[in-house]
Design a protein around this motif. Sequence first.
Motif, short mmCIF file in Angstrom:
data_model
loop_
_atom_site.label_atom_id
_atom_site.label_comp_id
_atom_site.label_asym_id
_atom_site.label_seq_id
_atom_site.Cartn_x
_atom_site.Cartn_y
_atom_site.Cartn_z
N ARG A 175 25.02 4.78 9.70
CA ARG A 175 26.88 4.73 10.16
C ARG A 175 27.79 3.74 9.56
N HIS A 176 28.81 4.66 9.60
CA HIS A 176 29.48 3.42 9.05
C HIS A 176 30.17 2.15 10.04
N ASP A 177 30.47 1.65 9.69
CA ASP A 177 31.33 0.56 11.82
C ASP A 177 32.78 0.61 10.92
N ASP A 178 34.11 0.15 12.29
CA ASP A 178 34.94 0.25 12.38
C ASP A 178 35.93 -0.01 10.64
N TYR A 179 35.10 -1.32 10.17
CA TYR A 179 35.38 -1.83 9.15
C TYR A 179 36.14 -1.01 8.14
N GLY A 180 34.51 0.63 7.83
CA GLY A 180 33.82 1.27 7.09
C GLY A 180 32.93 0.63 6.34
N ARG A 181 32.41 -0.27 6.82
CA ARG A 181 31.51 -0.44 5.86
C ARG A 181 30.59 -0.07 6.52
N GLY A 182 29.45 0.13 5.74
CA GLY A 182 28.03 1.10 5.68
C GLY A 182 26.90 0.06 6.29
N LEU A 183 26.90 0.41 7.79
CA LEU A 183 25.60 -0.08 8.70
C LEU A 183 23.91 1.13 7.57
N ALA A 184 23.20 -0.59 7.24
CA ALA A 184 22.18 -0.54 6.28
C ALA A 184 21.34 -1.11 6.97
N ARG A 185 19.95 -0.29 6.63
CA ARG A 185 18.99 -1.09 6.24
C ARG A 185 18.31 -1.26 4.97
N LEU A 186 18.50 -2.14 4.88
CA LEU A 186 17.61 -2.74 4.16
C LEU A 186 16.39 -3.23 3.57
N ALA A 187 15.63 -2.37 2.18
CA ALA A 187 13.91 -3.31 1.91
C ALA A 187 14.06 -3.73 0.37
N HIS A 188 13.29 -4.86 0.82
CA HIS A 188 13.36 -5.40 -1.11
C HIS A 188 11.49 -5.49 -0.70
N GLN A 189 11.52 -5.46 -1.48
CA GLN A 189 9.56 -5.08 -2.21
C GLN A 189 9.09 -4.53 -0.94
N GLY A 190 9.58 -3.76 -0.75
CA GLY A 190 8.48 -2.58 1.01
C GLY A 190 8.95 -3.73 2.13
N ASP A 191 9.63 -4.80 2.48
CA ASP A 191 9.85 -5.95 2.76
C ASP A 191 11.11 -5.57 4.25
N ASP A 192 11.57 -5.57 5.26
CA ASP A 192 12.70 -5.06 5.71
C ASP A 192 13.25 -6.52 5.85
N VAL A 193 14.56 -6.27 5.35
CA VAL A 193 15.62 -7.23 4.70
C VAL A 193 16.12 -8.40 6.04
N ALA A 194 16.28 -7.23 7.62
CA ALA A 194 16.73 -8.01 8.78
C ALA A 194 16.05 -8.80 8.83
N ALA A 195 14.39 -7.50 9.84
CA ALA A 195 14.10 -8.32 9.92
C ALA A 195 13.62 -10.22 9.34
N TRP A 196 13.31 -10.02 7.88
CA TRP A 196 12.84 -11.08 7.32
C TRP A 196 14.02 -12.28 8.13
N MET A 197 15.51 -11.25 7.86
CA MET A 197 16.53 -13.08 7.98
C MET A 197 16.22 -13.41 9.31
N VAL A 198 16.02 -13.14 10.31
CA VAL A 198 15.53 -13.10 11.51
C VAL A 198 14.44 -13.80 11.37
N ARG A 199 12.91 -13.99 11.22
CA ARG A 199 12.23 -14.21 10.89
C ARG A 199 12.12 -15.58 10.68
N GLN A 200 12.76 -15.78 9.31
CA GLN A 200 13.61 -17.04 9.09
C GLN A 200 14.47 -17.92 9.75
N GLY A 201 15.10 -17.51 10.57
CA GLY A 201 15.98 -17.89 11.61
C GLY A 201 16.98 -18.32 11.20
#
Length: 172
Positions: A96-122
């Motif tokens: 979906r899109h947020d109030d600022y017009g940005r797409g709210l997206a899930r990103l995957a890089h080399q099969g890994d969920d980027v959001a989960a990776w960012m949280v795992r890295q702290g």
Amino acid sequence: MTPPARHCRVHVLWWLGVCLAWPVSAVDEGAAYAARVTRVFDGDTVWVKPLQGGRYRKLRIDGIDAPEICQSGGVASREALARRVLNQVVEVRVHRHDDYGRGLARLAHQGDDVAAWMVRQGQAWSYRWRRSLGPFADEEAAARAKRRGLFGDASPELPRDFRRRHGPCQLP
């Protein structure tokens, strides 16, 4: 109005209705597409260029909240994300899109969920909503236990609390 003119007007109105009801595009919402990350703005916002062509898109990574760039840990968060995805090809799925017009997206890089990776890295929090600890609560708990990244601080401040106290960061 003459019958041919009325017919033409009805036809134009029908096509206008079809165009307004048509989804923005498969590249903008729903379908996954490949894109190159061209800019990392902060720890949860990137610019991508779809490989199949089209305009650049500003995306916010769904499910996480990274420190503001002027907040403690903000630069480190942006740098961690940049090391992982800048100039890399990622799979994008805009929900979906947020109030600022940005797409709210899930990103995957080399099969890994980027959001989960960012949280795992702290480098980001699992995005909290009401009483929910968010989609990456387990990853956040593990990063806290290991005192990784921003969780090395005794009491890291949630970005929304930081924004409430200080307002938005000033642009350089």
